[in-house]
Design an enzyme around this catalytic site. Structure first.
Site, mmCIF file in Angstrom:
data_model
loop_
_atom_site.group_PDB
_atom_site.id
_atom_site.type_symbol
_atom_site.label_atom_id
_atom_site.label_comp_id
_atom_site.label_asym_id
_atom_site.label_seq_id
_atom_site.Cartn_x
_atom_site.Cartn_y
_atom_site.Cartn_z
ATOM 1 N N GLU A 94 -16.463 -14.265 18.698
ATOM 2 C CA GLU A 94 -16.509 -15.546 19.406
ATOM 3 C C GLU A 94 -15.335 -16.458 19.075
ATOM 4 O OE1 GLU A 94 -18.404 -16.549 15.454
ATOM 5 O OE2 GLU A 94 -18.211 -14.778 16.728
ATOM 6 N N CYS A 111 -21.199 -11.142 11.817
ATOM 7 C CA CYS A 111 -20.940 -11.558 10.435
ATOM 8 C C CYS A 111 -22.261 -11.778 9.683
ATOM 9 C CB CYS A 111 -20.003 -12.762 10.393
ATOM 10 S SG CYS A 111 -19.262 -13.016 8.751
ATOM 11 N N HIS A 145 -16.039 -11.887 13.791
ATOM 12 C CA HIS A 145 -16.393 -12.993 14.686
ATOM 13 C C HIS A 145 -15.708 -12.816 16.044
ATOM 14 C CE1 HIS A 145 -18.301 -15.724 11.712
ATOM 15 N NE2 HIS A 145 -17.497 -15.119 10.861
#
Length: 191
Positions: free
Chosen positions: A171, A78, A169
């Site tokens: 994660e 990002c 993202h």
């Protein structure tokens, strides 16, 4: 293998968790001196202007450029993708300028236009879940940049040698396969 996560802003703990699930040691990076001990680094999401300002303030711009010049793998997610880019649309200056891509900030709209989707990523067997939050977009890639994933014909993940970038993202899901892909890059660079 030690993989750092630049801890100036963003989902640092989430990236550390994914690195460890993928079988490497995650290191929270707050000081430039820590870079010397790392095999690779992740620059997380957040607000690219703020992270860029903090990187300049704490001496990370030159240090991360030097890290890249050593061909040590870097992964930007990002805002991290924006920080790696050579050019940012509509801006005179870019940040690290290490990856031969042109990016557009907030290309998918504001916070309320955030979304999740399944993406096909080159080099990963099955689709991964991708979370897009005020996400940037890769508008243009240089000759040595490999496009890894697109969403509605727009580039959202790419690789250039030791550099990896994603608009989304990874994660913020339970799927650590993109982190494993990055760790494989790190392992190959050490060999």
């Amino acid at each position: 293998m030690k993989i750092g996560v630049l801890a100036l802003q963003g989902a640092v703990a989430e990236h550390i968790r994914m690195i460890e699930l993928a079988g490497a040691e995650g290191v929270v990076v707050k000081r430039v001196e820590q870079l010397a001990d790392l095999d690779g680094i992740i620059i997380p999401g957040g607000e690219s202007t703020t992270i860029g300002k903090l990187m300049r303030e704490y001496g990370f711009v030159d240090a991360l450029r030097a890290f890249s010049e050593q061909n040590k793998p870097m992964f930007g997610t990002c805002a991290g993708l924006i920080l790696l880019a050579k050019e940012i649309s509509g801006q005179a200056d870019a940040h690290l300028q290490v990856m031969d891509i042109t990016v557009a900030r907030n290309a998918f709209g504001r916070q309320r236009e955030s979304f999740e989707t399944d993406l096909t990523v080159k080099g990963i067997d099955e689709d991964i879940r991708a979370v897009f939050i005020r996400a940037p977009l890769i508008e243009k890639v240089g000759d040595t940049v490999e496009i890894l994933s697109s969403y509605k014909d727009q580039i959202v993940a790419a690789r250039q040698g030791h550099l990896l970038a994603a608009s989304f993202h990874p994660e913020l899901t339970d799927d650590y396969r993109l982190h494993s892909y990055f760790i494989d890059m790190v392992r190959a660079s050490r060999a």
